[in-house]
Design a protein around this motif. Sequence first.
Motif, PDB file in Angstrom:
ATOM      1  N   ALA A   1      48.663  36.743  43.965  1.00  0.00           N
ATOM      2  CA  ALA A   1      48.387  36.593  45.397  1.00  0.00           C
ATOM      3  C   ALA A   1      49.173  37.609  46.218  1.00  0.00           C
ATOM      4  N   ARG A   2      50.421  37.877  45.817  1.00  0.00           N
ATOM      5  CA  ARG A   2      51.221  38.877  46.533  1.00  0.00           C
ATOM      6  C   ARG A   2      50.649  40.279  46.327  1.00  0.00           C
ATOM      7  N   LEU A   3      50.171  40.557  45.104  1.00  0.00           N
ATOM      8  CA  LEU A   3      49.603  41.869  44.821  1.00  0.00           C
ATOM      9  C   LEU A   3      48.314  42.109  45.588  1.00  0.00           C
ATOM     10  N   THR A   4      47.558  41.036  45.832  1.00  0.00           N
ATOM     11  CA  THR A   4      46.258  41.180  46.501  1.00  0.00           C
ATOM     12  C   THR A   4      46.311  40.756  47.959  1.00  0.00           C
ATOM     13  N   ALA A   5      47.519  40.684  48.517  1.00  0.00           N
ATOM     14  CA  ALA A   5      47.669  40.303  49.927  1.00  0.00           C
ATOM     15  C   ALA A   5      46.892  41.272  50.810  1.00  0.00           C
ATOM     16  N   GLY A   6      46.209  40.696  51.798  1.00  0.00           N
ATOM     17  CA  GLY A   6      45.406  41.523  52.693  1.00  0.00           C
ATOM     18  C   GLY A   6      43.955  41.624  52.273  1.00  0.00           C
ATOM     19  N   THR A   7      43.628  41.098  51.101  1.00  0.00           N
ATOM     20  CA  THR A   7      42.227  41.056  50.642  1.00  0.00           C
ATOM     21  C   THR A   7      41.771  39.609  50.616  1.00  0.00           C
ATOM     22  N   ASN A   8      40.490  39.413  50.380  1.00  0.00           N
ATOM     23  CA  ASN A   8      39.951  38.053  50.291  1.00  0.00           C
ATOM     24  C   ASN A   8      39.888  37.538  48.857  1.00  0.00           C
ATOM     25  N   PHE A   9      40.494  38.309  47.936  1.00  0.00           N
ATOM     26  CA  PHE A   9      40.471  37.897  46.535  1.00  0.00           C
ATOM     27  C   PHE A   9      41.331  36.655  46.336  1.00  0.00           C
ATOM     28  N   SER A  10      40.813  35.725  45.542  1.00  0.00           N
ATOM     29  CA  SER A  10      41.547  34.481  45.288  1.00  0.00           C
ATOM     30  C   SER A  10      41.470  34.132  43.815  1.00  0.00           C
TER      31      SER A  10
ATOM     32  N   PRO B   1      30.043  21.943  19.742  1.00  0.00           N
ATOM     33  CA  PRO B   1      31.246  21.404  20.400  1.00  0.00           C
ATOM     34  C   PRO B   1      32.358  22.442  20.578  1.00  0.00           C
ATOM     35  N   LEU B   2      32.531  23.331  19.591  1.00  0.00           N
ATOM     36  CA  LEU B   2      33.561  24.370  19.718  1.00  0.00           C
ATOM     37  C   LEU B   2      33.299  25.242  20.933  1.00  0.00           C
ATOM     38  N   CYS B   3      32.048  25.632  21.107  1.00  0.00           N
ATOM     39  CA  CYS B   3      31.703  26.501  22.235  1.00  0.00           C
ATOM     40  C   CYS B   3      31.691  25.727  23.550  1.00  0.00           C
ATOM     41  N   GLY B   4      31.007  24.587  23.562  1.00  0.00           N
ATOM     42  CA  GLY B   4      30.834  23.847  24.809  1.00  0.00           C
ATOM     43  C   GLY B   4      32.114  23.272  25.366  1.00  0.00           C
ATOM     44  N   ALA B   5      33.014  22.821  24.502  1.00  0.00           N
ATOM     45  CA  ALA B   5      34.225  22.149  24.967  1.00  0.00           C
ATOM     46  C   ALA B   5      35.429  23.071  25.070  1.00  0.00           C
ATOM     47  N   VAL B   6      35.403  24.195  24.346  1.00  0.00           N
ATOM     48  CA  VAL B   6      36.617  25.014  24.252  1.00  0.00           C
ATOM     49  C   VAL B   6      36.380  26.465  24.645  1.00  0.00           C
ATOM     50  N   LEU B   7      35.593  27.175  23.840  1.00  0.00           N
ATOM     51  CA  LEU B   7      35.528  28.631  23.939  1.00  0.00           C
ATOM     52  C   LEU B   7      34.765  29.146  25.149  1.00  0.00           C
ATOM     53  N   ILE B   8      33.855  28.364  25.675  1.00  0.00           N
ATOM     54  CA  ILE B   8      33.016  28.839  26.772  1.00  0.00           C
ATOM     55  C   ILE B   8      33.820  29.171  28.029  1.00  0.00           C
ATOM     56  N   ASP B   9      34.933  28.468  28.236  1.00  0.00           N
ATOM     57  CA  ASP B   9      35.727  28.679  29.450  1.00  0.00           C
ATOM     58  C   ASP B   9      36.418  30.028  29.485  1.00  0.00           C
ATOM     59  N   LEU B  10      36.551  30.679  28.329  1.00  0.00           N
ATOM     60  CA  LEU B  10      37.196  31.995  28.290  1.00  0.00           C
ATOM     61  C   LEU B  10      36.504  32.989  29.223  1.00  0.00           C
ATOM     62  N   VAL B  11      35.181  32.903  29.312  1.00  0.00           N
ATOM     63  CA  VAL B  11      34.416  33.770  30.193  1.00  0.00           C
ATOM     64  C   VAL B  11      33.819  32.984  31.353  1.00  0.00           C
ATOM     65  N   GLY B  12      33.497  31.716  31.115  1.00  0.00           N
ATOM     66  CA  GLY B  12      32.859  30.904  32.146  1.00  0.00           C
ATOM     67  C   GLY B  12      33.681  30.784  33.413  1.00  0.00           C
ATOM     68  N   ILE B  13      34.974  30.494  33.279  1.00  0.00           N
ATOM     69  CA  ILE B  13      35.833  30.325  34.454  1.00  0.00           C
ATOM     70  C   ILE B  13      36.026  31.641  35.211  1.00  0.00           C
ATOM     71  N   PRO B  14      36.392  32.754  34.541  1.00  0.00           N
ATOM     72  CA  PRO B  14      36.497  34.029  35.274  1.00  0.00           C
ATOM     73  C   PRO B  14      35.181  34.449  35.932  1.00  0.00           C
ATOM     74  N   ASN B  15      34.058  34.124  35.275  1.00  0.00           N
ATOM     75  CA  ASN B  15      32.754  34.427  35.845  1.00  0.00           C
ATOM     76  C   ASN B  15      32.560  33.710  37.178  1.00  0.00           C
ATOM     77  N   ILE B  16      32.945  32.435  37.228  1.00  0.00           N
ATOM     78  CA  ILE B  16      32.833  31.667  38.468  1.00  0.00           C
ATOM     79  C   ILE B  16      33.723  32.268  39.560  1.00  0.00           C
TER      80      ILE B  16
ATOM     81  N   PHE C   1      32.168  35.502  40.948  1.00  0.00           N
ATOM     82  CA  PHE C   1      31.039  35.284  41.834  1.00  0.00           C
ATOM     83  C   PHE C   1      31.478  34.729  43.191  1.00  0.00           C
ATOM     84  N   ILE C   2      32.436  33.808  43.173  1.00  0.00           N
ATOM     85  CA  ILE C   2      32.934  33.254  44.444  1.00  0.00           C
ATOM     86  C   ILE C   2      33.563  34.346  45.290  1.00  0.00           C
ATOM     87  N   ASN C   3      34.429  35.152  44.679  1.00  0.00           N
ATOM     88  CA  ASN C   3      35.074  36.233  45.423  1.00  0.00           C
ATOM     89  C   ASN C   3      34.069  37.266  45.903  1.00  0.00           C
ATOM     90  N   PHE C   4      33.066  37.565  45.090  1.00  0.00           N
ATOM     91  CA  PHE C   4      32.059  38.568  45.452  1.00  0.00           C
ATOM     92  C   PHE C   4      31.307  38.144  46.707  1.00  0.00           C
TER      93      PHE C   4
END
Length: 417
Positions: free
Chosen positions: A251-260, A392-407, A410-413
Motif C-alpha cells: 500500500a505504501r509503494l502504490t500510494a497515490g494510485t487506486n491499486f488495492s 477436489p484438489l483443484c476446486g478446494a485448493v489450487l484454483i485460488d493460486l490464480v483465481g484470487i489474483p484474477n479477481i 479485474f476489480i482494480n482494472f
Amino acid sequence: MLFELLNGIAVLKFDALWTTTLAIILLLIGFAIRNKVGIIGRFCIPAPVIGGLLMSITTLILHHTGNFTVQFTTSMQSPMMLAFFTTVGVGVSFGLLKKGGRALIIYLVFCWVLAAIQNAFGAGLASALGLNPLLGIMAGAVSLEGGHGAAAAFGPMVEGLGVKGAAAVAIASATFGLIAGGLLGGPVAKTLIERHHLKIEANADTMFQKSADDILNEQSERKVTSAALLSTLALVLILMVIGSYLSQYIARLTAGTNFSLPGYVTAMFAAVVFRNLNDHLHFVKINSSCIDIISDISIGIFLTMAMMSLRIWDLYDLALPLIVILMLQTTLIVLLAMFVLFRLLGRDYDAVVMCSGFIGHGLGATPNAVANMGSVCERYGVMSYKAFLIVPLCGAVLIDLVGIPNIVWFINFFANR
C-alpha cells in the motif's frame, strides 16, 4: 448491547462481544437446520449462509417497519477472514500437482481460464445492462467460482469503492450458484454419456486410487491435541501478521494510485510460500486436521457475520439485471463443460464425472462438486478415482493460486476506468 431512540427510530446496537456471540449461535442454528432439512443439505448450502440469512431477513423485516433498526459491530469479521484465507494458502502444496498428472494440469488451467472468462463476461453483461461493471464481477468469479467466502470478502471491498449493493449482489449470486451447480451437474453428465454412447468404465491406473486414498487417509493420521492445535494456531497467526505487513508495505509503494491488494490475499500467498518451502526444508510438521478446524471455525464466524449484516434491500433495483447475468453465466459454464472441457479431458467416463464436478464448483463450491460426482458414480455403479483426486484438489485448493489474483486484477482494472 445498547438500545436507544434516534430521531424516533429504535436502534439496537450489538457490541463486538454480542455480535460474535450471536454469530456463533446463528452458525449452530444453521448446522441444525441443514442437518434436518433434506433439500438444504442436498444442495450443500453452508450453515453460515443459513443462519446468517435468518438474521438478515429479520433485519429486512425490521427495516420495512420504518421505526426499528439493528446495528452490528463486526470487528472480528476481518481477522476471521484473514485466518481463513491463510489456511487456504497453507493447504496449497505444489507436490499435489504430481499426483494428478497431465489431466490435473488441463483441468486446473481450464479452471483458471474460467475465472477470467466469468469476470470478463460478467463485467461486459453488466455494462450492457447499464450497471457498474464491478457488479458484473461480483456476479462472476467472485461469487461463482469463488463461492460465499470470496463473495463475503470482496463484496465489502467493492462497496468501499463506492459501488452500492456490491456485497448483496455477491452473496445473492453465490447462493444462486450453489443451487444451480447442484442441480445441473448430474443432468449434464447423463446427457454426455448418452449423446456419445460412452462405455461406463473408469481409468484403471492404480495411481489414482492410491493417491485419492492417501489424501483421504491423511486426515486420520493427524491427531488433534491441544498442543497440536495451539502450535498450528501460532503458525497461522504468524503468517497472518506477515501477510498484513506485506499488504501495508505494498500500500505504501502504490500510494497515490487506486491499486488495492487486500491483506487476506497477501496472507494467503505468504502461507503458500511457507508451505512449499516447508515441504522441502521441514521447518515444522503441519497438522492438516488442525488446519481444517481453524479453517472451519474462521470461515464459519466470518461468513455468518457477513450474512447477518447483509442489506438485502440493496438488491431491489438490481434484481432483474442480476437474474439475467446469472442465467447467462450458468449457460456459459454448461456449454464450456459439454463442448470444451469434456473433449480436453479425453471424452470418456472419467471426463464426464469431472465435468459434473466442474459445474458443481464452477458455479457453487467444492462440496457441490463432490456431491455431483458421487451422484453420477452411484447412478452408473463405477467409481472414478481420477475425478475424485483431481476435482477436489483443484476446486478446494489450487484454483485460488490464480483465481484470487484474477479477481483483484479485474476489480482494480475497472475501478481505475
